[in-house]
Design an enzyme around this catalytic site. Structure first.
Site, PDB file in Angstrom:
ATOM      1  N   ASP A  87      17.569  -5.340  58.234  1.00  0.00           N
ATOM      2  CA  ASP A  87      18.956  -4.871  58.218  1.00  0.00           C
ATOM      3  C   ASP A  87      19.119  -3.363  58.142  1.00  0.00           C
ATOM      4  O   ASP A  87      20.167  -2.856  57.756  1.00  0.00           O
ATOM      5  CB  ASP A  87      19.675  -5.505  57.021  1.00  0.00           C
ATOM      6  CG  ASP A  87      19.038  -5.125  55.689  1.00  0.00           C
ATOM      7  OD1 ASP A  87      18.132  -4.266  55.677  1.00  0.00           O
ATOM      8  OD2 ASP A  87      19.444  -5.698  54.663  1.00  0.00           O
ATOM      9  N   GLU A 132      13.683 -12.041  59.930  1.00  0.00           N
ATOM     10  CA  GLU A 132      14.558 -12.100  58.745  1.00  0.00           C
ATOM     11  C   GLU A 132      16.036 -12.094  59.175  1.00  0.00           C
ATOM     12  O   GLU A 132      16.854 -11.285  58.729  1.00  0.00           O
ATOM     13  CB  GLU A 132      14.275 -10.958  57.764  1.00  0.00           C
ATOM     14  CG  GLU A 132      14.809 -11.198  56.366  1.00  0.00           C
ATOM     15  CD  GLU A 132      14.671  -9.974  55.470  1.00  0.00           C
ATOM     16  OE1 GLU A 132      15.364  -8.967  55.705  1.00  0.00           O
ATOM     17  OE2 GLU A 132      13.842 -10.018  54.544  1.00  0.00           O
ATOM     18  N   GLU A 166      24.073  -2.493  55.527  1.00  0.00           N
ATOM     19  CA  GLU A 166      23.086  -3.486  55.972  1.00  0.00           C
ATOM     20  C   GLU A 166      23.720  -4.785  56.464  1.00  0.00           C
ATOM     21  O   GLU A 166      23.225  -5.397  57.408  1.00  0.00           O
ATOM     22  CB  GLU A 166      22.101  -3.777  54.834  1.00  0.00           C
ATOM     23  CG  GLU A 166      21.151  -2.624  54.523  1.00  0.00           C
ATOM     24  CD  GLU A 166      21.736  -1.575  53.598  1.00  0.00           C
ATOM     25  OE1 GLU A 166      22.878  -1.763  53.114  1.00  0.00           O
ATOM     26  OE2 GLU A 166      21.077  -0.549  53.352  1.00  0.00           O
ATOM     27  N   HIS A 177      18.338   2.143  44.912  1.00  0.00           N
ATOM     28  CA  HIS A 177      18.580   3.056  46.030  1.00  0.00           C
ATOM     29  C   HIS A 177      19.831   2.764  46.859  1.00  0.00           C
ATOM     30  O   HIS A 177      20.221   3.571  47.690  1.00  0.00           O
ATOM     31  CB  HIS A 177      17.371   3.061  46.978  1.00  0.00           C
ATOM     32  CG  HIS A 177      17.212   1.784  47.765  1.00  0.00           C
ATOM     33  ND1 HIS A 177      17.885   1.535  48.924  1.00  0.00           N
ATOM     34  CD2 HIS A 177      16.465   0.691  47.541  1.00  0.00           C
ATOM     35  CE1 HIS A 177      17.545   0.352  49.394  1.00  0.00           C
ATOM     36  NE2 HIS A 177      16.691  -0.185  48.570  1.00  0.00           N
ATOM     37  N   ARG A 205      23.048   2.368  49.026  1.00  0.00           N
ATOM     38  CA  ARG A 205      24.133   3.315  49.330  1.00  0.00           C
ATOM     39  C   ARG A 205      25.428   2.991  48.601  1.00  0.00           C
ATOM     40  O   ARG A 205      26.121   3.878  48.107  1.00  0.00           O
ATOM     41  CB  ARG A 205      24.407   3.287  50.840  1.00  0.00           C
ATOM     42  CG  ARG A 205      23.772   4.410  51.602  1.00  0.00           C
ATOM     43  CD  ARG A 205      24.264   4.422  53.039  1.00  0.00           C
ATOM     44  NE  ARG A 205      24.045   5.709  53.647  1.00  0.00           N
ATOM     45  CZ  ARG A 205      22.862   6.163  54.047  1.00  0.00           C
ATOM     46  NH1 ARG A 205      21.786   5.441  53.895  1.00  0.00           N
ATOM     47  NH2 ARG A 205      22.762   7.362  54.587  1.00  0.00           N
ATOM     48  N   HIS A 264      13.121   6.251  44.365  1.00  0.00           N
ATOM     49  CA  HIS A 264      13.286   6.414  45.805  1.00  0.00           C
ATOM     50  C   HIS A 264      13.283   7.911  46.121  1.00  0.00           C
ATOM     51  O   HIS A 264      13.737   8.719  45.315  1.00  0.00           O
ATOM     52  CB  HIS A 264      14.612   5.768  46.209  1.00  0.00           C
ATOM     53  CG  HIS A 264      14.785   5.564  47.680  1.00  0.00           C
ATOM     54  ND1 HIS A 264      15.060   6.586  48.535  1.00  0.00           N
ATOM     55  CD2 HIS A 264      14.716   4.450  48.452  1.00  0.00           C
ATOM     56  CE1 HIS A 264      15.172   6.111  49.776  1.00  0.00           C
ATOM     57  NE2 HIS A 264      14.965   4.806  49.748  1.00  0.00           N
TER      58      HIS A 264
HETATM   59  C1  UD1 Z   1      17.249   2.897  54.064  1.00  0.00           C
HETATM   60  C2  UD1 Z   1      18.024   1.757  54.717  1.00  0.00           C
HETATM   61  C3  UD1 Z   1      18.237   0.647  53.707  1.00  0.00           C
HETATM   62  C4  UD1 Z   1      16.927   0.226  53.064  1.00  0.00           C
HETATM   63  C5  UD1 Z   1      16.228   1.443  52.492  1.00  0.00           C
HETATM   64  C6  UD1 Z   1      14.880   1.038  51.965  1.00  0.00           C
HETATM   65  C7  UD1 Z   1      19.733   2.277  56.406  1.00  0.00           C
HETATM   66  C8  UD1 Z   1      21.087   2.774  56.662  1.00  0.00           C
HETATM   67  N1  UD1 Z   1      19.348   2.244  55.119  1.00  0.00           N
HETATM   68  O1  UD1 Z   1      18.060   3.434  53.045  1.00  0.00           O
HETATM   69  O2  UD1 Z   1      18.808  -0.468  54.370  1.00  0.00           O
HETATM   70  O3  UD1 Z   1      17.207  -0.698  52.051  1.00  0.00           O
HETATM   71  O4  UD1 Z   1      16.040   2.415  53.523  1.00  0.00           O
HETATM   72  O5  UD1 Z   1      14.339   2.001  51.111  1.00  0.00           O
HETATM   73  O6  UD1 Z   1      19.019   1.952  57.320  1.00  0.00           O
HETATM   74  N2  UD1 Z   1      13.849  10.250  52.089  1.00  0.00           N
HETATM   75  C9  UD1 Z   1      12.734  11.059  52.049  1.00  0.00           C
HETATM   76  N3  UD1 Z   1      11.517  10.511  52.361  1.00  0.00           N
HETATM   77  C10 UD1 Z   1      11.349   9.214  52.704  1.00  0.00           C
HETATM   78  C11 UD1 Z   1      12.501   8.388  52.736  1.00  0.00           C
HETATM   79  C12 UD1 Z   1      13.728   8.926  52.435  1.00  0.00           C
HETATM   80  O7  UD1 Z   1      12.824  12.226  51.737  1.00  0.00           O
HETATM   81  O8  UD1 Z   1      10.230   8.782  52.968  1.00  0.00           O
HETATM   82  C13 UD1 Z   1      15.175  10.819  51.742  1.00  0.00           C
HETATM   83  C14 UD1 Z   1      15.722  11.723  52.839  1.00  0.00           C
HETATM   84  O9  UD1 Z   1      16.459  12.740  52.248  1.00  0.00           O
HETATM   85  C15 UD1 Z   1      16.671  10.774  53.593  1.00  0.00           C
HETATM   86  C16 UD1 Z   1      17.226   9.953  52.439  1.00  0.00           C
HETATM   87  O10 UD1 Z   1      16.113   9.753  51.572  1.00  0.00           O
HETATM   88  O11 UD1 Z   1      17.676  11.462  54.294  1.00  0.00           O
HETATM   89  C17 UD1 Z   1      17.851   8.645  52.791  1.00  0.00           C
HETATM   90  O12 UD1 Z   1      17.064   7.872  53.697  1.00  0.00           O
HETATM   91  P1  UD1 Z   1      17.810   6.767  54.620  1.00  0.00           P
HETATM   92  O13 UD1 Z   1      16.781   6.064  55.438  1.00  0.00           O
HETATM   93  O14 UD1 Z   1      18.938   7.391  55.311  1.00  0.00           O
HETATM   94  O15 UD1 Z   1      18.468   5.790  53.583  1.00  0.00           O
HETATM   95  P2  UD1 Z   1      17.859   4.888  52.451  1.00  0.00           P
HETATM   96  O16 UD1 Z   1      18.761   4.972  51.298  1.00  0.00           O
HETATM   97  O17 UD1 Z   1      16.423   5.177  52.282  1.00  0.00           O
HETATM   98  N1  UDP Z   2       8.076  -0.957  47.104  1.00  0.00           N
HETATM   99  C1  UDP Z   2       6.984  -0.108  47.171  1.00  0.00           C
HETATM  100  N2  UDP Z   2       6.941   0.978  46.338  1.00  0.00           N
HETATM  101  C2  UDP Z   2       7.929   1.255  45.449  1.00  0.00           C
HETATM  102  C3  UDP Z   2       9.057   0.405  45.407  1.00  0.00           C
HETATM  103  C4  UDP Z   2       9.100  -0.681  46.254  1.00  0.00           C
HETATM  104  O1  UDP Z   2       6.059  -0.338  47.959  1.00  0.00           O
HETATM  105  O2  UDP Z   2       7.829   2.251  44.730  1.00  0.00           O
HETATM  106  C5  UDP Z   2       8.146  -2.098  48.030  1.00  0.00           C
HETATM  107  C6  UDP Z   2       8.483  -3.427  47.418  1.00  0.00           C
HETATM  108  O3  UDP Z   2       7.322  -4.107  47.032  1.00  0.00           O
HETATM  109  C7  UDP Z   2       9.219  -4.144  48.551  1.00  0.00           C
HETATM  110  C8  UDP Z   2       9.847  -3.017  49.336  1.00  0.00           C
HETATM  111  O4  UDP Z   2       9.205  -1.821  48.916  1.00  0.00           O
HETATM  112  O5  UDP Z   2       8.336  -4.828  49.397  1.00  0.00           O
HETATM  113  C9  UDP Z   2      11.327  -2.931  49.124  1.00  0.00           C
HETATM  114  O6  UDP Z   2      11.807  -1.764  49.724  1.00  0.00           O
HETATM  115  P1  UDP Z   2      13.169  -1.105  49.312  1.00  0.00           P
HETATM  116  O7  UDP Z   2      13.555  -1.523  47.944  1.00  0.00           O
HETATM  117  O8  UDP Z   2      13.030   0.347  49.587  1.00  0.00           O
HETATM  118  O9  UDP Z   2      14.178  -1.685  50.406  1.00  0.00           O
HETATM  119  P2  UDP Z   2      15.041  -3.038  50.507  1.00  0.00           P
HETATM  120  O10 UDP Z   2      14.120  -4.187  50.374  1.00  0.00           O
HETATM  121  O11 UDP Z   2      16.081  -2.968  49.444  1.00  0.00           O
HETATM  122  O12 UDP Z   2      15.663  -2.935  51.847  1.00  0.00           O
END
Ligand code: UD1
Ligand code: UDP
Length: 389
Positions: free
Chosen positions: A99, A121, A135, A212, A214, A245
């Protein structure tokens, strides 16, 4: 016979973890398919951690992540780059998972080039387009596009059928998150981060936390952090282990409220092996994550979920997962009860795992072969079994 090219599009931590078992499986099926791994890199560091664990090297890496990126930025940068790759790689099918924006935009880019889409999924719904945001809409829009729907559970399949998705295209496979978990727990692993190792060897009971979403940014997240603070102060024999995160918006809220407490351990995101093994050593998990909600029950851990609604009702029905929302008082009371009442704890830890049996990738790949008329039967569906204790 010309081999089929299967392009697998991923970009964030969770979609990559859940596609990894399928990629590994596809690699064993070299007689009929070629796998092209396309990373949008919507996440950067958190994606690379997963790729390292599963030894996956993307064939294409779009490297689109920007600090504090907006939904529009991710969409624009991903769709343009993916379109070019769709033209160059000419896949026979594109696989997306879950998602995220990578999921939806990946399916859209394939659709624009008339390429069939398999959605891993599929069918999870809250039926509220604001929760989880964005999502729920990413998932629904991907369902509109997909040609094959890999529903993890019978509930997800029913949701798709209610939306008049062609029943011949919907299959209950189980969730590949459990395949990934099996891979992870089978590996002998020494926690790689010294601060984590020290915490897990301290003898304290551990509450493992992730946050994490939104829709929880700002005030709701502050409520959850305040509850964690209260628990940490009231229970000095308990520690809160919180891999944060990478998103600075999350850290801005969490760190000021929690960093001064001796029994709160704030960490960088853990690699998947560290995280799973830390979860196995924890007493309780508090999270707003989707994937963690699915993994916890499999490890026998009670999960308090920081959401008002969940698209994963199965473990709530079985009693392993409890929705506690974002209200500080409610979170605090639910955690306190689990920490002080062995009976309440046992009732949540002793439940059924409805999400998978570790064979979801195998089923998924067989269904793809069937789609291409390379096998006569798509194989059997996933049926949850009672967990042996
Ligand atoms: C995204 C997904 C969410 C998922 C989550 C898993 C969307 C809209 N959101 O949310 O569905 O549950 O990932 O974790 O697709 N950042 C870093 N390094 C990284 C990752 C993120 O610096 O490796 C920071 C950056 O500033 C980035 C921000 O986190 O802009 C947000 O990342 P983004 O992918 O937009 O949203 P998530 O909240 O991570
Ligand atoms: N996870 C990880 N390291 C962490 C936190 C979570 O590898 O520090 C793994 C966790 O085991 C799960 C996945 O990340 O498989 C979940 O990802 P996240 O919570 O970022 O996204 P969501 O599932 O909410 O989309």
């Amino acid at each position: 016979m010309k081999k089929k090219t299967i392009a697998v599009v991923f970009g964030t931590r969770p979609d990559t973890i859940k596609l990894a078992p399928i990629i590994l499986r596809l690699r064993q099926e070299r007689s009929w398919c070629r796998t092209v791994c396309i990373a949008t890199a919507q996440h950067r560091q958190m994606l690379d951690q997963v790729l390292d664990v599963f030894h996956i090297r993307p064939d294409e890496d779009l490297n689109i992540m920007k600090p504090r990126q907006s939904l529009a930025m991710i969409t624009r940068n991903t769709v343009e780059a993916l379109d070019r790759i769709m033209v160059e790689a000419e896949p026979d099918m594109v696989l997306v998972q879950g998602d995220t924006l990578t999921t939806f935009v990946g399916s859209l880019a394939a659709f624009f080039r008339h390429i069939p889409v398999g959605h891993v999924e599929a069918g999870l719904r809250t039926n509220d387009k604001t929760q989880p945001f964005p999502e729920e809409m990413n998932r629904r829009l991907t369902s509109c596009i997909a040609d094959l729907h890999f529903a993890p559970t019978a509930t997800a399949k029913r949701a798709l059928l209610r939306e008049h998705v062609d029943p011949r295209t919907v299959f209950v496979t189980g969730n590949t998150v459990i395949d990934a978990l099996h891979i992870a727990v089978r590996r002998k692993h020494r926690l790689s981060i010294p601060a984590l190792r020290k915490a897990m060897e301290s003898g304290r009971r551990t509450i493992l936390v992730t946050m994490h979403r939104r829709e929880n940014w700002g005030e709701p997240m502050r409520g959850a952090a305040a509850a964690l603070r209260r628990i940490a102060i009231e229970f000095p024999d308990v520690q809160v282990v919180f891999p944060m995160h990478k998103n600075p918006i999350v850290r801005d809220v969490v760190m000021p409220l929690l960093r001064d407490l001796p029994n709160v351990v704030l960490l960088e995101p853990l690699d998947y092996l560290d995280f799973v093994h830390a979860m196995a050593l924890s007493t309780l998990v508090i999270t707003d994550s989707g994937g963690v909600q699915e993994e916890g029950p499999s490890l026998g851990k009670p999960i308090l979920v920081l959401r008002e609604k969940t698209e994963r009702p199965e473990a709530v029905e079985f009693g392993t997962v409890k929705l506690v929302g974002l209200d500080a008082g409610t979170i605090y009371r639910a955690a306190r009860r689990l920490l002080t009442s062995p009976a309440a704890y046992r009732a949540m830890a002793a439940a059924v795992n409805p999400y998978g049996d570790g064979r979801a990738a195998e089923r998924t790949v067989r269904i793809i072969r069937h789609y291409f008329h390379l096998t006569r039967s798509p194989g059997g569906e996933f049926v949850p079994r009672r967990r042996r204790r």
